[in-house]
Design a protein around this motif. Structure first.
Motif, PDB file in Angstrom:
ATOM      1  N   ASN A 123       0.831  -1.215   0.000  1.00  0.00           N
ATOM      2  CA  ASN A 123       0.000   0.000   0.000  1.00  0.00           C
ATOM      3  C   ASN A 123       0.862   1.260   0.000  1.00  0.00           C
ATOM      4  O   ASN A 123       0.512   2.271  -0.626  1.00  0.00           O
ATOM      5  N   ARG A 126       2.031   1.659  -3.565  1.00  0.00           N
ATOM      6  CA  ARG A 126       0.923   2.160  -4.394  1.00  0.00           C
ATOM      7  C   ARG A 126       0.708   3.655  -4.162  1.00  0.00           C
ATOM      8  O   ARG A 126       0.507   4.421  -5.100  1.00  0.00           O
ATOM      9  N   GLU A 127       0.794   4.085  -2.884  1.00  0.00           N
ATOM     10  CA  GLU A 127       0.608   5.509  -2.572  1.00  0.00           C
ATOM     11  C   GLU A 127       1.745   6.329  -3.180  1.00  0.00           C
ATOM     12  O   GLU A 127       1.534   7.415  -3.724  1.00  0.00           O
TER      13      GLU A 127
END
Ligand SMILES: Nc1nc2c(ncn2[C@@H]2O[C@H](COP(=O)(O)OP(=O)(O)OP(=O)(O)O)[C@@H](O)[C@H]2O)c(=O)[nH]1
Ligand SMILES: O=C(O)[C@H](O)COP(=O)(O)O
Length: 227
Positions: A123, A126-127
Motif C-alpha cells: 500500500n 501504491r501511494e
C-alpha cells in the motif's frame, strides 16, 4: 490498483534496485555482527525486495545494478534485468549508470528502491506511485533523513545525491529544476537497516524474519573479546 497508478505504470515505470555484494554491504554493522551474519542479513533483505516486487507488482520491470555477478545472478532468478557496474563511482555513480539504461530502454519513470528496506508494504508503494501522478519527483524519506525511495519522471529529472540528509537535497534539486516534488513519510519505507538499532526495530515489526539476526548482535563487551 487505481486508474492513476495504472496510467503511470502503463507509461512505463522501471524499478531500480542498487545492491552491493554482500561482502561489501552493511559495513556499519561490521562491529555488531560476524561477517557471516552481516552478509546473510544483507542477502535476506535483497531477496525479500526482489520477491516483494515479483509478488505485488509483477507488471513493473525491475533493474538491479551491482558490481557482484552473484547478486546479478540472484536478480535474474527473480526475472529482473541486470546491469554490471564496477562500483568505482559509489551509489550515485551506479544510479547514474542505471538511469542511462532506463532512459535508453524507453521508460518514462524510474523508482529507485534500496535493497535494505526492512519491511516493504504494497500500500505504501501504491501511494508512492499514485503521488507521481502530479509530481515529477516523489521521495520516501528515510528515518535518518536519507532517501529510501525516489520516483522520478523523467528518470533523470534530478541529479542523484545520495548521502547524508539526501532527502532534503533531492527535494532542493527538484525545486532548482522547477519541478513538483512530494516528500512522503511512510512507516515501513522509512526503515532501512544500517545500524543495530534499526535491526532491533525490524524485529519489532517482523519478529519471524529478524529475530535470528538480533541474536547475532555482538554486545560491546563481547566485541572486546573478539578484538
Ligand atoms: N550498485 C551499488 N549499490 C550500492 C552502492 N552503495 C550502496 N549501494 C546499495 O544501495 C542501498 C543503500 O545503501 P546503504 O544504505 O549505504 O547500504 P550499505 O551500503 O549496505 O550499508 P553500508 O555498507 O553500511 O554503507 C543498498 O542496497 C546498497 O547495497 C554502490 O556503490 N553500488
Ligand atoms: O539514503 C541515502 O541517501 C543513502 O543511502 C545514505 O543513507 P543510509 O543512511 O541508508 O546509508
Amino acid at each position: 490498483m487505481n486508474s492513476l497508478e495504472n496510467t503511470l505504470i502503463e507509461d512505463k515505470l522501471c524499478v531500480v534496485i542498487p545492491m552491493k555484494s554482500p561482502q561489501r554491504s552493511k559495513q556499519r554493522l561490521a562491529n555488531s555482527m560476524t561477517n557471516e551474519a552481516r552478509e546473510s542479513l544483507s542477502l535476506n533483505l535483497f531477496h525479500n525486495t526482489l520477491a516483494f516486487f515479483q509478488e505485488h507488482f509483477p507488471m513493473l520491470d525491475v533493474l538491479v545494478v551491482s558490481e557482484s555477478l552473484d547478486v546479478l545472478g540472484l536478480a535474474q532468478s527473480y526475472e529482473a534485468n541486470t546491469l554490471f557496474d564496477d562500483g568505482e563511482k559509489g551509489l550515485n555513480g551506479a544510479l547514474d549508470f542505471a538511469c542511462d539504461w532506463v532512459k535508453k530502454s524507453g521508460y518514462d519513470s524510474q523508482l529507485i528502491i534500496p535493497g535494505d528496506i526492512a519491511v516493504l508494504n504494497p500500500n505504501e508503494i501504491r501511494e508512492l506511485i499514485g503521488a507521481a501522478y502530479d509530481a515529477e519527483v516523489v521521495i520516501a524519506v528515510a528515518k535518518d533523513g536519507g532517501t529510501n525511495a525516489l520516483l522520478t519522471s523523467p528518470p533523470d529529472a534530478i541529479e542523484f545525491e545520495y548521502g547524508n540528509q539526501s532527502a532534503r537535497i533531492h527535494k532542493g534539486n527538484a525545486f532548482e529544476n522547477g519541478l513538483t516534488c512530494h516528500s512522503l513519510n511512510f512507516t515501513h519505507l522509512a526503515l532501512d537497516i544500517d545500524h543495530s538499532e534499526d535491526l532491533k526495530q525490524a524485529v519489532i515489526r517482523a519478529p519471524e524474519r529478524f529475530s535470528a539476526w538480533k541474536k547475532c548482535l555482538i554486545s560491546p563487551i563481547k566485541e572486546r573479546r573478539y578484538a
